[in-house]
Write an enzyme that holds these catalytic residues in place. Structure first.
Site: not given
Lengths: 311, 278
Positions: A6, A54, A113
């Protein structure tokens, strides 16, 4: 291990975005996670944070593309391939608008997560869209090239990125080409065709297998669509055993894409599928998850041995 | 600026012709959406024949206004207007929805000259129009307007409101939404299917400058568009009050005419009415 994918991605956006004034970047309130925030800080006038919306983000990107901009839409892969799908289909796939869908935190890399944030169907969904090109980044250098290439090529694209660092398999001067798999190791006994984090695992597994006298060809199939049909069929003919390895459900992803090529090409080869076995994972550390769900080096070794035994 | 009487009469004559041709083609192909095509007729006509800057000889002219039919099912009327404007031959209308035609069931930007955006899935068109408006501003094209024509049924989709928030945040004052407010959707009236409450108050709360007008009065439409264009610093919406199936008494206000084929008997009645024979 290289740099976190990332981070490399965010830096590449800034680097190539400075060079091409048509690049615009959108995010859905996760720019500190996707690292598109680096672009926001560097070139704020071409960055749009649309909030947690989104589908709206993809629609806005499509509109920007109609005016000649090159929009990169950013959010977690799982949300792009679900909530973002309506626009991906109508505007990317059907209308061929030049929108780049950057799927952050691909696979189970958003480990802690949990399954709501894992993406194990994105490759299947996005490659089923006509006109879409689909890529999975394996390491830092490939990630950098994928960003550069996305700016240069006028086509809707889905590019899956990992959250984490992955083993470095390339160098700064490696040449990549759309639709061409990368042969990382030669071997006659079996071929591992991998993508993403599994490329590093495949290379490590092949090194272990070599100690046992088993020679395995390793291919990084980072370009899932278009896919390298010739290389797949040649690998099948040469080694008679294919193992596909991906951080994705075993249904519809890289394994499915390779199986389609083998089947249509009349290949005489067995195939073993490494991936999530049609289930959702759980939360935990990334490495623990890779081991528990059969995405580690021992699992790849076992799959290769099984495939060779089935020949 | 008020329309001249001649201009008003010209626009009304065009609308009459478009309605007649629409029923002609929809009857002949036995498919397509008459209700929402008839309600949006004056909106499209006012834009293409009076207010918007477009060039049929150069459909991709950079400084053109962008007109997006986000309620894509009204494609037949959009096509009829585009054809009259000169984007493609009027003759081509008879190929609508047929194999190998450029005129797809819903607008396709890749196929049809003059179509700005492929639409059909409802609710997401306004988002794309926000993006167009932003893209024009980024490109330094200050005098082009994006017109987004919405249906009231599509206001049920949450993305419309997401797009409104973004339009307000990014201050897209080069965006004018026009709501074809006919109060009827496929399964029934809007109040039956999903009551939207006070639509004007909703858009206003989301940051739009809101105007209302009679959506079948070309004069009012044109002057309201002028007012919307004068708004600075925020997007605008025109709530154009219309009637689904406008012009044909047995279709007006009836949800069954959203997409029903027209029988021979209905065709005769409709044509007589549109031609003013009864």
């Amino acid at each position: 291990m290289g740099k976190a994918i990332r981070d490399v991605y965010g830096e590449a956006l800034v680097k190539y975005g400075r060079e091409n004034k048509n690049v615009v970047v959108l995010d859905a309130d996760v720019c500190s996670s996707t690292k598109s925030g680096l672009f926001a800080a560097a070139i704020p006038e071409r960055f749009f944070n649309v909030g947690i919306a989104e589908a709206d983000m993809v629609g806005i990107a499509a509109g920007l593309a109609t005016t000649g901009k090159i929009p990169f839409v950013n959010t977690f892969a799982v949300f792009l391939a679900s909530i973002g799908l309506i626009g991906a289909r109508a505007f990317g796939s059907y209308s061929k608008l030049n929108v780049k869908f950057m799927g952050a935190y691909g696979g189970i890399s958003d480990a802690y997560d949990g399954p709501s944030h894992h993406s194990l169907e994105d490759i299947a969904i996005m490659r089923a869209l006509p006109n879409f090109q689909v890529f999975v980044a394996a390491d830092e250098y490939q990630t950098d090239w994928l960003v550069k290439n996305a700016i240069e090529v006028d086509a809707p694209m889905y590019i899956r990125l990992s959250r984490d660092a992955t083993p470095t398999v390339y160098s700064a001067d490696t040449k990549f080409e759309t639709g061409k798999g990368m042969i990382l190791r030669e071997g006659k006994d079996a071929t591992i065709i991998a993508c993403g984090v599994m490329v590093g695992q495949a290379v490590a597994a092949a090194e272990e297998l070599a100690k046992k006298g088993i020679e395995v060809r390793v291919v990084d199939m980072f370009s899932i669509k278009p896919i390298d049909r010739e290389l797949i069929l040649e690998s099948a003919a040469k080694t008679g055993a294919i193992v596909t390895a991906e951080e994705h459900n075993i249904i519809g992803g890289l394994g499915g894409a390779v199986a389609e090529v083998l089947s249509a090409g009349g290949a005489n080869a067995v195939q073993e599928f490494i991936g999530l076995q049609d289930l959702h994972a759980e939360c935990g550390s990334y490495n623990e998850l890779l081991t528990k769900y059969g995405l580690d080096v021992p699992a790849v070794i076992a799959a290769v041995e099984k495939a060779i035994a089935r020949k | 600026m008020n329309l001249s009487v001649a201009k008003r009469d010209e626009l009304n004559a065009l609308c009459k012709k478009f309605r007649i041709d629409l029923i002609e083609v929809l009857h002949s192909i036995q498919t397509g959406h008459p209700g929402g095509s008839l309600s949006v007729c004056e909106i499209l006509t006012a834009l293409y024949f009076e207010k918007a800057k477009v060039d049929p000889q150069n459909p991709l002219w950079e400084n053109r206004d962008r007109i997006v039919l986000t309620k894509g099912h009204a494609a037949p009327m959009l096509y009829r207007v585009l054809a009259e404007k000169g984007f493609f031959p009027v003759e081509e209308m008879k190929t609508l929805r047929q194999l190998n035609s450029r005129l797809q069931g819903h607008p396709c930007a890749l196929e049809t000259p003059g179509v700005e955006l492929s639409t059909g899935p409802l609710g997401i068109g306004l988002s794309a129009c926000v993006g167009m408006a932003l893209g024009l501003k980024l490109s330094g094209i200050e005098d082009a307007t994006v017109y987004a024509i919405l249906g009231d049924g599509e206001l049920n989709e949450g993305t419309v409101w997401e797009a409104c928030m973004a339009a307000a945040k990014f201050k897209t004052d080069n965006l004018i939404a026009i709501l074809d407010h006919n109060h009827v959707q496929l399964d029934g009236t809007s109040d039956e299917i999903m009551p939207m409450g006070n639509v004007a108050a909703k858009f206003e709360a989301f940051g739009f400058e809101v105007f209302s007008c009679n959506g079948h009065d070309v004069e009012e439409l044109c002057s309201t568009i002028d007012q919307a264009k004068a708004v600075k610093g925020k997007p605008s919406i025109i709530l154009a009050e219309t009637v689904k199936g406008k012009g044909i008494s047995f279709m007006e206000g009836k949800n069954i005419w959203h997409g029903k084929p027209i029988s021979d008997e209905e065709y005769k009645l409709a044509m007589a009415e549109l031609r003013g024979e009864k």
